[in-house]
Motif scaffolding. Structure first.
Motif, PDB file in Angstrom:
ATOM      1  N   VAL A   1      38.369  50.274  78.466  1.00 37.05           N
ATOM      2  CA  VAL A   1      39.702  50.603  77.949  1.00 37.05           C
ATOM      3  C   VAL A   1      40.474  49.332  77.633  1.00 37.05           C
ATOM      4  N   MET A   2      40.377  48.321  78.485  1.00 38.05           N
ATOM      5  CA  MET A   2      41.078  47.060  78.231  1.00 38.05           C
ATOM      6  C   MET A   2      40.577  46.392  76.950  1.00 38.05           C
ATOM      7  N   LYS A   3      39.276  46.454  76.713  1.00 37.18           N
ATOM      8  CA  LYS A   3      38.705  45.850  75.506  1.00 37.18           C
ATOM      9  C   LYS A   3      39.186  46.593  74.258  1.00 37.18           C
ATOM     10  N   ALA A   4      39.170  47.916  74.306  1.00 36.15           N
ATOM     11  CA  ALA A   4      39.659  48.706  73.173  1.00 36.15           C
ATOM     12  C   ALA A   4      41.149  48.445  72.949  1.00 36.15           C
TER      13      ALA A   4
ATOM     14  N   VAL B   1      47.961  39.732  79.008  1.00 39.69           N
ATOM     15  CA  VAL B   1      46.899  39.029  79.723  1.00 39.69           C
ATOM     16  C   VAL B   1      46.845  39.645  81.115  1.00 39.69           C
ATOM     17  N   TRP B   2      45.845  40.461  81.344  1.00 39.23           N
ATOM     18  CA  TRP B   2      45.687  41.102  82.641  1.00 39.23           C
ATOM     19  C   TRP B   2      45.020  40.109  83.583  1.00 39.23           C
ATOM     20  N   PRO B   3      45.543  39.911  84.775  1.00 37.33           N
ATOM     21  CA  PRO B   3      44.937  38.963  85.714  1.00 37.33           C
ATOM     22  C   PRO B   3      43.773  39.571  86.492  1.00 37.33           C
TER      23      PRO B   3
ATOM     24  N   PHE C   1      51.744  42.816  90.378  1.00 39.82           N
ATOM     25  CA  PHE C   1      51.670  42.366  88.992  1.00 39.82           C
ATOM     26  C   PHE C   1      52.485  43.276  88.086  1.00 39.82           C
ATOM     27  N   LEU C   2      52.346  44.588  88.242  1.00 39.25           N
ATOM     28  CA  LEU C   2      53.083  45.512  87.386  1.00 39.25           C
ATOM     29  C   LEU C   2      54.574  45.417  87.636  1.00 39.25           C
TER      30      LEU C   2
END
Length: 114
Positions: free
Chosen positions: A55-58, A72-74, A92-93
């Motif tokens: 899902v992150m890639k899409a 940029v997700w850590p 983070f959120l």
């Protein structure tokens, strides 16, 4: 459970009758909701450590196609060596929703996404 093939196909264009923007919003909601769920009570999650990277890639591909800068997700998973664990995801959120322009943008904040 999430249909990984459908999500992966979103990198190559939206489904018939949908726009790239609609796909971007849907993927953003999916990621945000699942990260919040994981960072709080864990209920209502639709993603797991194997599906969240897809899902992150899409999400990244669709946003870049719209000339938007993806976040940029850590982390790449909820748990494990590339994960941040529930307390870190929540932290983070929380910091993400406090960022300038995120909670007060023209479309509202991440917390306002239904």
């Amino acid at each position: 459970m999430l249909d990984v093939e459908i999500v992966d196909s979103l990198r190559f264009g939206p489904p018939v009758g949908r726009t790239d923007l609609e796909v971007a919003v849907a993927l953003t909601r999916l990621l945000y909701d699942d990260f919040v769920s994981h960072g709080t009570n864990g209920q209502g999650r639709r993603l797991d450590d194997e599906t969240v990277p897809v899902v992150m890639k899409a999400h990244r591909t669709v946003l870049e196609g719209l000339a938007l800068k993806p976040p940029v997700w850590p982390f790449r998973t909820f748990d494990g060596p590339r994960g941040f664990g529930s307390h870190r995801v929540g932290r983070f959120l929380g910091s993400m929703s406090m960022s300038s322009g995120v909670t007060h943008g023209p479309a509202g904040g991440l917390c306002d996404i239904p």
